[in-house]
Scaffold this active site. Structure first.
Site, PDB file in Angstrom:
ATOM      1  N   THR A 227      28.573  23.137   7.583  1.00 51.97           N
ATOM      2  CA  THR A 227      30.010  23.360   7.745  1.00 51.97           C
ATOM      3  C   THR A 227      30.247  24.392   8.834  1.00 51.97           C
ATOM      4  OG1 THR A 227      30.565  22.761   5.489  1.00 51.97           O
ATOM      5  CG2 THR A 227      31.957  24.428   6.488  1.00 51.97           C
TER       6      THR A 227
ATOM      7  N   ASP B 174      34.886  23.379  -1.243  1.00 54.24           N
ATOM      8  CA  ASP B 174      35.565  24.664  -1.092  1.00 54.24           C
ATOM      9  C   ASP B 174      36.220  24.848   0.274  1.00 54.24           C
ATOM     10  OD1 ASP B 174      32.804  24.718  -0.060  1.00 54.24           O
ATOM     11  OD2 ASP B 174      33.397  26.720   0.615  1.00 54.24           O
TER      12      ASP B 174
ATOM     13  N   GLY C 279      28.362  26.680   2.358  1.00 53.01           N
ATOM     14  CA  GLY C 279      27.374  26.665   1.283  1.00 53.01           C
ATOM     15  C   GLY C 279      27.727  25.617   0.255  1.00 53.01           C
TER      16      GLY C 279
ATOM     17  N   ARG D 164      35.676  13.357  -3.241  1.00 53.63           N
ATOM     18  CA  ARG D 164      35.318  14.744  -3.598  1.00 53.63           C
ATOM     19  C   ARG D 164      35.836  15.722  -2.536  1.00 53.63           C
ATOM     20  NH1 ARG D 164      32.130  18.878  -0.787  1.00 53.63           N
ATOM     21  NH2 ARG D 164      31.238  20.261  -2.342  1.00 53.63           N
ATOM     22  N   VAL D 165      36.437  16.820  -2.984  1.00 51.89           N
ATOM     23  CA  VAL D 165      36.847  17.881  -2.077  1.00 51.89           C
ATOM     24  C   VAL D 165      36.043  19.127  -2.428  1.00 51.89           C
ATOM     25  CG1 VAL D 165      38.757  19.324  -1.300  1.00 51.89           C
ATOM     26  CG2 VAL D 165      39.164  16.929  -1.837  1.00 51.89           C
TER      27      VAL D 165
ATOM     28  N   GLY E 228      29.605  24.028  -2.287  1.00 53.41           N
ATOM     29  CA  GLY E 228      31.026  24.253  -2.472  1.00 53.41           C
ATOM     30  C   GLY E 228      31.495  24.478  -3.892  1.00 53.41           C
TER      31      GLY E 228
HETATM   32  N1  ASP Z   1      30.896  24.107   1.568  1.00 52.72           N
HETATM   33  C1  ASP Z   1      30.805  22.740   1.984  1.00 52.72           C
HETATM   34  C2  ASP Z   1      31.181  21.839   0.847  1.00 52.72           C
HETATM   35  O1  ASP Z   1      30.762  22.070  -0.271  1.00 52.72           O
HETATM   36  C3  ASP Z   1      29.451  22.366   2.487  1.00 52.72           C
HETATM   37  C4  ASP Z   1      28.917  23.271   3.550  1.00 52.72           C
HETATM   38  O2  ASP Z   1      29.245  24.446   3.621  1.00 52.72           O
HETATM   39  O3  ASP Z   1      28.150  22.777   4.382  1.00 52.72           O
HETATM   40  O4  ASP Z   1      31.857  20.872   1.084  1.00 52.72           O
END
Ligand code: ASP
Length: 334
Positions: A203, A234, A255, A231-232, A257
């Site tokens: 991300t 964080d 990270g 799915r959503v 989420g």
């Molecule tokens: N935080 C993001 C999510 O869970 C994934 C990521 O940080 O790469 O959608």
């Protein structure tokens, strides 16, 4: 306050500030052969965002420009090149927030936009809402001048192969051994974590302070590998993966989420800066809290209204970069 009276406080100062921009390109075990691409991508984002800040532009424009560059770079899990859903599509989430006007705009589960952060900006500027999802968000973006593309334009063969490998591992009962949770815990979330912890969290995000003293934050993602359609995570949820308030701080997280969402970790961190703890310490505390409370892993960039900042991660690496009046630098660990 007497009945009928309303106060609207817009917080910004007239003092001249030295602008600052921080960006990240995900926190995970970045493999050696991907290190150069991560640092180059982060540097390009810094260059685009800081060019805006150094000519007196807004923090909001700077974070949008920086994240647009990262979305366009297939190295990262945002825009083209993102992880695929379990049915092989790219579904994107993005949020940005203006800490001076206290305005936010987010989109989620969009499949036909090359730059979801620009659609989020349109939500912020041109709608009475904070968050629009799915086909409604795509139609809103189209009505405000953005092009709709075919989802296949966002999908890379590299990601098709990665999805097939993840689904093969899943079918084999998560044979790899990277999850440190309780062996007897067979819940769907734990099973997902088992798989997710061995994969990348690419991300992207940015936080900025402009010369007028305004803070802004932006985060954009393709989410997690093999996620259920719809799915959503964080990243695009206000106060979770992204938040900005001139009275507190600007933050972007990356990270796994689900734990970040449950802790509302972005707001947790900015509240602590508002209460007087330095961003440097709060960044470390936030990642420690994520791990100690829920076994989560990830990374954070955090910037206060006085220009003090913090970065932290509990993954082996996090691609990050910072640009100030004295120049810029990038790194892969903090
Ligand atoms: N935080 C993001 C999510 O869970 C994934 C990521 O940080 O790469 O959608």
């Amino acid at each position: 306050m007497t009945g009928g009276m309303h106060y609207h406080i817009r917080v910004s100062s007239t003092a001249k500030h030295d602008p600052i921009l921080l960006v990240h390109g995900g926190a995970w075990a970045i493999p050696r052969d991907a290190e150069a691409a991560h640092e180059a991508g982060v540097q390009n984002a810094l260059d685009a965002g800081y060019a805006i800040l150094s000519r007196g532009g807004s923090a909001l424009d700077a974070v949008e420009a920086a994240v647009t560059i990262l979305e366009d770079d297939p190295t990262f899990d945002a825009g083209r090149g993102s992880f695929l859903t379990s049915d092989g599509r790219v579904q994107l989430d993005a949020l940005l927030m203006d800490g001076g006007r206290m305005k936010a705009g987010g989109v989620a589960c969009v499949e036909r936009l090359r730059n979801p952060i620009q659609a989020a900006r349109l939500v912020l500027e041109k709608s009475p809402h904070v968050y629009i999802v799915g086909a409604g968000a795509e139609q809103f973006a189209l009505a405000h001048g953005m092009s709709l593309i075919d989802n296949a334009e966002l999908v890379l063969d590299r990601e098709r192969e990665r999805l097939a490998a993840a689904q093969a591992r899943q079918a084999a009962g998560f044979a790899d051994d990277t999850f440190s949770g309780h062996k007897d815990d067979k819940s769907p979330e734990t099973a997902f974590a088992h798989d997710a912890s061995s994969h990348s969290h690419d991300t992207v995000g940015a936080v900025a302070l402009d010369a007028r003293g305004n803070l802004a934050a932006a985060t954009s993602t393709g989410g997690t590998l093999n996620k259920t359609p719809g799915r959503v995570g964080d990243s695009s949820l206000i106060g979770c993966g992204c938040y900005a308030d001139n009275l507190a701080a600007a933050v972007s997280l990356t990270g796994w989420g689900e734990p970040i969402m449950k802790l509302v970790l972005g707001k947790w961190a900015t509240d602590r800066v508002a209460a007087g703890t330095t961003p440097e310490l709060v960044a470390r505390e936030a990642i420690a809290y994520l791990y100690n409370r829920l076994g989560g892993h990830g990374g954070i960039i955090l910037l206060g209204p006085d220009g003090r900042f913090g970065l932290a991660h509990n993954t082996p690496a996090m691609a990050w970069g910072i640009a100030t009046v004295s120049g810029s630098r990038t790194g892969l660990t903090v």
